[in-house]
Design an enzyme around this catalytic site. Structure first.
Site, PDB file in Angstrom:
ATOM      1  N   HIS A  78       0.842  -1.159   0.102  1.00  0.00           N
ATOM      2  CA  HIS A  78      -0.070  -0.076   0.077  1.00  0.00           C
ATOM      3  C   HIS A  78       0.857   1.313   0.184  1.00  0.00           C
ATOM      4  CE1 HIS A  78       0.946  -0.661   4.158  1.00  0.00           C
ATOM      5  NE2 HIS A  78       0.735   0.650   4.501  1.00  0.00           N
ATOM      6  N   ASP A 200       1.027  -8.150  10.431  1.00  0.00           N
ATOM      7  CA  ASP A 200       1.214  -6.770  11.132  1.00  0.00           C
ATOM      8  C   ASP A 200       0.902  -7.085  12.513  1.00  0.00           C
ATOM      9  OD1 ASP A 200       0.706  -4.189  11.550  1.00  0.00           O
ATOM     10  OD2 ASP A 200      -0.959  -3.902  10.578  1.00  0.00           O
ATOM     11  N   SER A 238      -1.629  10.794   4.389  1.00  0.00           N
ATOM     12  CA  SER A 238      -1.728   9.683   3.634  1.00  0.00           C
ATOM     13  C   SER A 238      -3.037   9.064   3.718  1.00  0.00           C
ATOM     14  CB  SER A 238      -0.420   8.914   3.835  1.00  0.00           C
ATOM     15  OG  SER A 238      -0.536   8.486   5.267  1.00  0.00           O
ATOM     16  N   HIS A 374      -4.962  -0.352  11.707  1.00  0.00           N
ATOM     17  CA  HIS A 374      -4.177  -1.819  12.196  1.00  0.00           C
ATOM     18  C   HIS A 374      -5.111  -2.411  12.872  1.00  0.00           C
ATOM     19  CE1 HIS A 374      -0.181  -0.340  10.548  1.00  0.00           C
ATOM     20  NE2 HIS A 374      -0.684   0.895  11.005  1.00  0.00           N
TER      21      HIS A 374
END
Length: 564
Positions: A78, A200, A238, A374
């Site tokens: 990404h 992650d 972002s 996340h």
């Protein structure tokens, strides 16, 4: 592995990180089998406060430079900086045949390479979740995930020893902005069998599901409806999903949007060009149009949610922004949470905003202005249960996050000996039924300062720290080495050490001891070079100054040898 240092057996697959383990940032992961290397992501890390003047921290690419003939491609999960920010610095040091990226990441990478004049350095290939890229030994496919930016993907790498899955940054958002994660494809990978999962770990400490991005959008609209004055929103440039939420809240309350901050402008241009940010054409205005529009119908969208000194919001709070200043009654919304280490700088910015007359809204249980991109612990467990890996390697997180993630894997039924918490550079060697830590490849950190890559070392950082703490003292001395004489009173220069007008007595003492000690050194040694004289004088003056004022400025003697 490199022939000079074979650490893999001929049938093993090597998995290792050059960045992203034991830290947040510079994510760069590699999978190697025989004569092929696949790189997943190439990120930067933003410098901590002790790295004075440093712009970025990147991985040491030495191993990739030595083995660039094996590299088949760089695959991007990404478009966040900690996953694409290192690409220009990577391309300046070695050749990457192709960069594979989603549509939005491709747009952001292209912009980045234009700024660095590297548009021809590598071919960029746009992929979607149906594409498969096959090489001699490995093939690469993708599955869609949810994150705080569109076009986020996990990567699955089929190797002769089994499937290796890299989740990318992800969360399980059941009401996302944009397409939902491909649960079916993720579950199908688990059914076929996964040798190793790289997942992650950023939010492994959060003991629940991460809040949906849609809830932030609803909360933002409610906040906007209650505010009658100008609104200033600070968020990550972002975070395109968040920007879309802010745009929708502005349109719903008949507000025009002005953008401040170069990175925010770049993201908006790419996002709008690709259709990820949707709004009527007249929604955005320029800063010089603000004076013609009622303040109650304006949203200012800017960078600086982390209290960065040079970002737009910090300059607005300080009153140093050239185009905009706080109007009493403004409402400033922080649509982010402070990154660890940034809390004090964010706090200072908030205090300055209040002092200037603004109201400030931050994320809290009563005001949902932010959510993470996340996965929390429950989502990480869900990923583990869907993938059902034989071996597990947590990635993207500080050591405690990686460790907690392995504990979650054990709770999900994995054997603890099948989980591996590694450091950057350590190689996990995988075969069909075995995983072992096989050794290390070169790894480390490289500092980027301006256009220099790696030319700033520990000595320079130490000098910058001395200068920032205690300043600099320069003493200029004219001597005649032949006659062993000091010719005149030294000229003293202070920068950040003492203010001369208030320290005349100290300056006179420094001049006096400089003359006396220089005479002593010249008489003591039959033959003394300029460099020897400088070194001895530096040590002497350092001790003298510390005894006098308990400070350690950088001392620079400038010695001029006047022969006549």
């Amino acid at each position: 592995m490199n022939n000079k240092n074979e650490i893999l057996k001929h049938y093993e697959v090597g998995v290792f990180a050059l960045g992203g383990l034991g830290e947040i940032g510079k994510n760069t992961y590699c999978i190697e089998y025989k004569n092929e290397i696949i790189i997943i992501d190439a990120g930067v890390k933003f410098p901590e406060s002790h790295l004075l003047g440093i712009d970025y921290v990147i991985p040491d690419y030495q191993y990739l430079i030595e083995n660039q003939n094996k590299i088949k491609g760089l695959f991007i999960t990404h478009g966040h900086e900690d996953h694409i920010g290192g690409i220009p610095f990577l391309l300046k040091q070695l050749k990457i045949p192709k960069i594979y990226a989603g549509r939005l990441a491709e747009g952001l990478i292209k912009k980045k390479l234009e700024e660095h004049r590297l548009t021809k350095a590598s071919e960029i290939v746009i992929f979607d979740d149906n594409d498969i890229y096959t090489f001699e030994h490995m093939s690469i496919s993708f599955f869609r995930t949810n994150h705080s930016i569109p076009d986020s993907f996990g990567v699955s790498v089929k190797t002769p020893q089994g499937m290796i899955v890299h989740t990318g940054d992800f969360k399980f958002d059941f009401t996302p902005i944009g397409p939902i994660a491909d649960f079916g494809k993720i579950a199908k990978l688990g059914e076929r069998g996964v040798l190793c999962l790289l997942s992650d770990s950023t939010n492994s400490e959060l003991p629940e599901f991460t809040m949906s991005e849609r809830k932030v959008g609803e909360s933002m609209k409610d906040i906007f409806r209650k505010i009658n004055n100008r609104i200033i929103v600070a968020t990550f440039a972002s975070n395109i999903h968040r920007i879309q939420q802010i745009v929708e809240a502005s349109v719903a309350t008949n507000r025009k949007i002005a953008i401040f901050g170069r990175s925010m402008e770049n993201t908006l241009n790419v996002g709008r060009g690709l259709g990820y940010i949707k709004c009527p054409d007249d929604t955005f205005i320029t800063w010089n149009q603000l004076k013609y529009i009622d303040e109650k119908q304006v949203t200012i969208l800017c960078t600086g949610s982390q209290g960065e000194p040079l970002a737009a919001l910090s300059r607005i709070a300080n009153g140093t922004h050239r185009q905009i200043s706080i109007i009493p009654g403004d409402t400033v919304i922080f649509s982010s949470s402070p990154i660890p280490g940034n809390a004090s700088s964010v706090g200072r910015t908030i205090n300055r905003l209040f002092r200037a007359g603004a109201d400030v809204i931050t994320h809290s249980p009563l005001t949902d202005t932010h959510t993470s991109g996340h996965a929390g612990a429950e989502e990480l467990k869900l990923m583990l249960q869907l993938i059902k890996p034989k071996f597990f390697m947590p990635i993207h997180g500080e050591y405690r996050m990686l460790k907690i993630h392995t504990e979650l894997a054990v709770q999900c039924g994995m054997k603890s000996e099948n989980t591996h918490v590694l450091d950057n550079g350590q190689v996990l060697a995988l075969s069909k039924n075995n995983a072992r830590v096989a050794g290390n490849v070169p790894s480390g950190t490289v500092l980027v300062d301006g256009s220099g890559i790696g030319d700033i070392g520990n000595v320079v950082i130490r000098d910058r720290k001395i200068l920032s703490n205690d300043g600099m003292l320069v003493t200029v001395i004219n001597v005649n080495l032949q006659k062993k004489k000091v010719l005149k009173t030294p000229y003293i220069v202070s920068r950040g050490f003492v203010y001369f007008k208030d320290s005349q007595e100290l300056v006179r003492e420094i001049q006096e001891v400089t003359v006396n000690h220089t005479h002593h050194l010249l008489k003591k040694h039959n033959k003394m070079s300029i460099n020897q004289l400088k070194n001895e004088l530096t040590d002497y003056l350092a001790t003298f100054v510390y005894d006098k004022v308990q400070r350690k400025p950088m001392i620079i003697p400038v010695i001029m040898n006047i022969k006549q």
